[in-house]
Design an enzyme around this catalytic site. Structure first.
Site, PDB file in Angstrom:
ATOM      1  N   SER A  95       0.864  -1.186   0.000  1.00 41.07           N
ATOM      2  CA  SER A  95       0.000   0.000   0.000  1.00 41.07           C
ATOM      3  C   SER A  95       0.898   1.234   0.000  1.00 41.07           C
ATOM      4  CB  SER A  95      -0.852  -0.003   1.269  1.00 41.07           C
ATOM      5  OG  SER A  95      -1.490   1.236   1.445  1.00 41.07           O
TER       6      SER A  95
ATOM      7  N   TYR B 223      -2.240  -1.760  10.556  1.00 43.54           N
ATOM      8  CA  TYR B 223      -2.276  -1.709   9.093  1.00 43.54           C
ATOM      9  C   TYR B 223      -0.947  -1.247   8.479  1.00 43.54           C
ATOM     10  CZ  TYR B 223      -3.984  -1.130   4.352  1.00 43.54           C
ATOM     11  OH  TYR B 223      -4.144  -1.247   2.984  1.00 43.54           O
TER      12      TYR B 223
END
Ligand SMILES: NC(=O)c1ccc[n+]([C@@H]2O[C@H](COP(=O)([O-])OP(=O)(O)OC[C@H]3O[C@@H](n4cnc5c(N)ncnc54)[C@H](OP(=O)(O)O)[C@@H]3O)[C@@H](O)[C@H]2O)c1
Length: 317
Positions: free
Chosen positions: A164, A176
């Site tokens: 990401s 995350y």
């Protein structure tokens, strides 16, 4: 002088364009295994590769997800149920893949499955909250890769790991961002180790895209849960206003989230089908023009950019 420089740049771009458009042959003989195909990028990629004639082995977390995908694709596409946090589920899926691919080996492994929540200011979260996300996004990805690598080596194929833009710049607290930094690190060492086996490893770095992962209601519900589980001391130290600004900040960024999911799946397809895939694919204008350049700024500048519009914690100085 300038003319020479422009000519050199044009020549470089032309060579790159020519090199990147060459594709591998025998696509209908190639198997690609994708995790997290119930929704979002995984679902779209499975349909896209099926349409290109590849043999797609789509792993879904739920029976409903698998049934839906099966209805939307050709009879060539096969599904399997996989929870990447469970070793026995991974072992069963790996044995199933081995049976499907036979001596040809596995051409492509796309590690796509992922979750975002619980997320929020770090001190509001517990070890279990961090572990939950890391177990899916990083440890699960590593275990799936290790289980299927012998089959990928046999085919001299590809590993495509979905990281990401948040693996370049930490935007939110919780597991995350650490998980995505971890995916970057794991993929880098893997790429070097597998080079001499002719296996290529690519990393996909999407910016913000409208998938269930960042659905507004889901994010809001997740934050409400984090707030309600926090101790009175923590709530007092940070204050409701500081906590709420996390959701407000998320909503402000919503307009930059793209609905063009194909930008990500096209990058995945290129990583699987191009003769010379890239090491990294930045997907979306926000990733290319904001997250990536900002990640190279001096840390104090990045910190200022990310915090200048935030209120101070209630007991902060
Ligand atoms: N959307 C973005 O803006 C964005 C940006 C950067 C990176 N990414 C990454 O892109 C990848 C795909 O996400 P997405 O945006 O397409 O979101 P998504 O639609 O939520 O897709 C994630 C998929 O992973 C599955 N999954 C969740 N837990 C799993 C588990 N334990 N085992 C196996 N599968 C599991 C989900 O199944 P269920 O649907 O059944 O829960 C879903 O199919 C993720 O790695 C995410 O971190 C997304």
């Amino acid at each position: 002088m300038w003319l020479y420089l422009v000519a050199l740049l044009v020549l470089y771009l032309l060579c790159r364009w020519y090199r990147e458009r060459q594709t591998v042959s025998n696509l209908p003989d190639k198997h690609v295994f994708i995790t997290g195909c119930d929704s979002g990028f995984g679902h779209l990629l499975a349909k896209q590769l099926d349409g290109r004639g590849l043999r797609v082995l789509a792993a879904c977390l739920t029976e409903q997800g698998a049934e839906r995908l099966q209805q939307e694709t050709s009879g060539r596409l096969q599904t399997v149920i996989l929870d990447v946090t469970k070793s026995d589920s991974i072992a069963a899926a790996a044995a199933w893949v081995k049976g499907q691919v036979g001596d040809r080996g596995l051409w492509g492994l796309v590690n796509n499955a992922g979750i975002r929540d619980p997320a929020g200011p770090n001190e509001f979260l517990s070890k279990a909250d961090f572990t939950r996300v890391l177990d899916v996004n990083l440890v699960g990805l590593i275990e799936v890769t290790l289980s299927l690598l012998p089959l990928v080596r046999r085919a001299q194929g590809r590993v495509v790991n979905v990281a990401s833009a948040a693996g370049r710049m930490s935007l939110i607290g919780g597991g995350y961002c650490p998980s995505k930094y971890g995916v970057e690190a794991f993929s880098d060492s893997l790429r070097r180790e597998l080079r001499d086996f002719r296996v290529k490893v690519s990393i996909i770095e999407p910016g913000g895209f409208r998938t269930p992962l960042i659905d507004v209601q889901r994010v809001q519900k997740g934050l409400e849960q984090v707030w309600s589980c926090a101790s009175a001391n923590i709530k007092e130290a940070y204050g409701q206003q500081y906590f709420d600004c996390h959701f407000e900040k998320f909503k402000k960024f919503l307009f930059t989230n793209s609905s063009k999911l194909h930008l990500v799946t096209d990058a995945m397809e290129h990583a699987l089908m191009a003769r010379h895939p890239r090491t990294r694919y930045s997907c979306g204008w926000d990733a290319k023009l904001f997250y990536l350049p900002v990640s190279y700024l001096p840390t104090s500048w990045t910190d200022y950019l990310l915090t200048c519009s935030m209120p101070k914690p209630a007991q902060g100085i």
